[in-house]
Design an enzyme around this catalytic site. Sequence first.
Site, mmCIF file in Angstrom:
data_model
loop_
_atom_site.group_PDB
_atom_site.id
_atom_site.type_symbol
_atom_site.label_atom_id
_atom_site.label_comp_id
_atom_site.label_asym_id
_atom_site.label_seq_id
_atom_site.Cartn_x
_atom_site.Cartn_y
_atom_site.Cartn_z
ATOM 1 N N THR A 61 0.792 -1.235 0.000
ATOM 2 C CA THR A 61 0.000 0.000 0.000
ATOM 3 C C THR A 61 0.822 1.282 0.000
ATOM 4 O O THR A 61 0.257 2.365 0.131
ATOM 5 C CB THR A 61 -0.935 0.025 1.225
ATOM 6 O OG1 THR A 61 -0.147 -0.084 2.416
ATOM 7 C CG2 THR A 61 -1.942 -1.116 1.170
ATOM 8 N N THR A 100 -9.116 -1.206 -4.449
ATOM 9 C CA THR A 100 -8.947 0.212 -4.130
ATOM 10 C C THR A 100 -9.563 1.150 -5.164
ATOM 11 O O THR A 100 -9.730 0.781 -6.338
ATOM 12 C CB THR A 100 -7.439 0.524 -4.022
ATOM 13 O OG1 THR A 100 -7.232 1.923 -3.827
ATOM 14 C CG2 THR A 100 -6.703 0.122 -5.302
ATOM 15 N N TYR A 124 0.976 1.738 -8.132
ATOM 16 C CA TYR A 124 0.120 1.117 -7.127
ATOM 17 C C TYR A 124 -1.233 0.747 -7.725
ATOM 18 O O TYR A 124 -1.703 -0.397 -7.606
ATOM 19 C CB TYR A 124 -0.061 2.048 -5.922
ATOM 20 C CG TYR A 124 -1.147 1.608 -4.972
ATOM 21 C CD1 TYR A 124 -1.005 0.445 -4.212
ATOM 22 C CD2 TYR A 124 -2.322 2.345 -4.837
ATOM 23 C CE1 TYR A 124 -2.008 0.026 -3.346
ATOM 24 C CE2 TYR A 124 -3.327 1.940 -3.975
ATOM 25 C CZ TYR A 124 -3.163 0.779 -3.237
ATOM 26 O OH TYR A 124 -4.174 0.377 -2.393
ATOM 27 N N TRP A 149 -9.472 5.364 1.284
ATOM 28 C CA TRP A 149 -9.168 6.219 2.444
ATOM 29 C C TRP A 149 -9.409 5.483 3.767
ATOM 30 O O TRP A 149 -10.073 5.972 4.678
ATOM 31 C CB TRP A 149 -10.018 7.484 2.400
ATOM 32 C CG TRP A 149 -9.802 8.383 1.213
ATOM 33 C CD1 TRP A 149 -9.294 8.042 0.001
ATOM 34 C CD2 TRP A 149 -10.102 9.787 1.137
ATOM 35 N NE1 TRP A 149 -9.258 9.134 -0.831
ATOM 36 C CE2 TRP A 149 -9.751 10.224 -0.160
ATOM 37 C CE3 TRP A 149 -10.647 10.692 2.027
ATOM 38 C CZ2 TRP A 149 -9.918 11.536 -0.588
ATOM 39 C CZ3 TRP A 149 -10.823 11.999 1.607
ATOM 40 C CH2 TRP A 149 -10.445 12.430 0.315
#
Length: 290
Positions: A61, A100, A124, A149
């Site tokens: 991450t 994500t 990413y 988030w």
Amino acid sequence: MRILVTGRNGQLARELQKRKPRDVNLVALTRNDLDVTDSNQVMQAVNKYKPDTLINAAAYTAVDKAESEREQAFAINATGPENLARACHEMDTRLIHISTDFVFDGQGCSPYKPQDSIRPLGIYGESKAAGEAAVQSVLPQAVILRTAWVYGAHGANFTNTMLRLMRERDQLGVVADQIGTPTSCITLAETIFSLVSKPEVSGIYHCTDAGTASWYDFAVAIYEEAKNLGVLTKDANVNIIPIGNAEYHSCAVRPSYSVLDKSSLVEDLGIELKHWRQALRQVLQEKVNS
């Protein structure tokens, strides 16, 4: 019900362990216990624990570091999920894979739906998109749960970073032109267990708390709620200044708008999602109680 969770030391895996239902036997493995990039280790672990459901909470991450560590990011975020999907296919195990908002380019102006086209901006996001594609190819009946988030009472996240800086400084500049939705680990864990209880559900879903915010809005809320609850002292006095993303120098480009449409999740699971500020208050209260 037997559940196997990867990424045991991460904030989501911790919350899953804390909130598991009584009728669930949950085993969480660290990277030392299970390297998801090693296909043999993955197959051995799934064969050993024989879970009904495997929750992949392991991920690379470090968004900025990924720009210079492409191989490592893809190994964990793409090869790892593929290995897990192959083992789950072999053992007839259900897979819930966490992804994500970074798979989107942030050029939209309305909440992204699960079926919208993806176009990641950096390494990413590319690695997570590759992981999604691998899972869908190997195990079409898997659940891919995109979130954004993410924060919790413990671990490295925006909320805890802000609280530390608010104790150290009297002025902070926080980006005000990136829009999304904070997601409490509590919300994410509860949603995952709702998914576990509905084995007929599959496909891509989005999960965040309700509402929208900028990082600046989120920081101001953290400050106000933390003072009200005593996480920060009442006499704390921090001037939080809105800044543009261009003033925040980072290696990776981040989506400027990454609000996710959760309507299919809410409808298919029959759940309600708290407003992000209410969820923040719940997380901060946990810090007070711990």
